[in-house]
Write an enzyme that holds these catalytic residues in place. Structure first.
Site: not given
Length: 243
Positions: A49, A51, A194
């Site tokens: 998945r 973001d 990130r």
């Protein structure tokens, strides 16, 4: 019968890949298109998945149906789906082959622009106001290989059963004023890439020294790491399988 879909998407307009209760997602659009064309409820399982706002150049999902799929299904789906989602191919796999659990690695790329670039505003983190030392950033990357517990880079309050990941590659490359970070691992935690990018940019900016990354990782605390880098510059570029 179980089928795999290889596809790509621009994540700008989506709240991530996975279906959300109130917000639009890539999975929702994909399942809606499949269900409409095949005239039966279709549920997909993705390789992972992404973001909100993150893109995928190569993503996989699987679904099941008793139908023999027509050769032109890929073309039909692309005609039905929005312009920011593209189906590459659909192919049959073994009935127990799993898009998420049978993935052997995942690779992401993150882009930074060190010069003011009007053409990468939506696809790269604009850091032209900062002085960045790429050599120090790569020095910090080598430290990542010493560890497997990346709790410090994990999003808080998730349902992770483990925060252990094996990183295979982590390096920065520079071409002119454009930087590309490539990271590959057996699995990633939510927000992990990130958070790593944001922390290593602090090394490149001189706010941290490369060796400080060890303390960040060993603290196993998200507050020890840097702020997460913006989502719009992150791309999932590959998912590996032993087909």
């Amino acid at each position: 019968m179980r089928y795999f879909i290889e596809f790509s998407y621009n994540g700008t307009n989506y709240f991530g890949y996975q279906i959300q209760p109130k917000d639009i997602s890539v999975q929702e659009e994909l399942e809606k298109a499949l269900s409409t064309i095949l005239r039966e409820p279709i549920k997909t399982v993705g390789a992972g998945r992404t973001d909100t706002g993150v893109h995928a150049k190569k993503m996989f999902a699987h679904f099941e149906t008793e139908q023999i799929l027509p050769d032109h299904l890929t073309h039909q789906l692309n005609s039905f789906l929005p312009a920011d989602i593209s189906i590459k191919r659909i192919f049959k796999v073994k009935d127990d082959f799993h898009a998420r659990f049978d993935a052997t690695f995942r690779t992401y790329e993150y882009y930074i622009s060190l010069g003011k670039n009007p053409f990468t505003q939506n696809s790269a983190w604009q850091l032209w106001r900062r002085n960045i030392d790429v050599d120090k950033m790569n020095e910090a990357c080598k430290i990542l290989f010493e560890y497997e517990d990346f709790t410090s880079f994990a999003k808080l309050h998730t349902d992770n059963k483990t925060n252990l990941c094996k990183i295979y590659k982590a390096e920065w490359e520079q071409a002119g004023t454009e930087l590309k970070f490539t990271i590959s691992a057996n699995r990633f935690l939510r927000n992990m890439v990130r958070a790593i990018v944001g922390t290593i940019v602090e090394v490149g900016s001189g706010k941290m020294q490369p060796q400080d990354l060890r303390k960040v990782i060993e603290n196993k605390n998200r507050s020890s790491a840097g702020t997460s880098a913006p989502a719009h510059a992150l791309f999932l570029v590959d998912v590996g399988y032993d087909f």
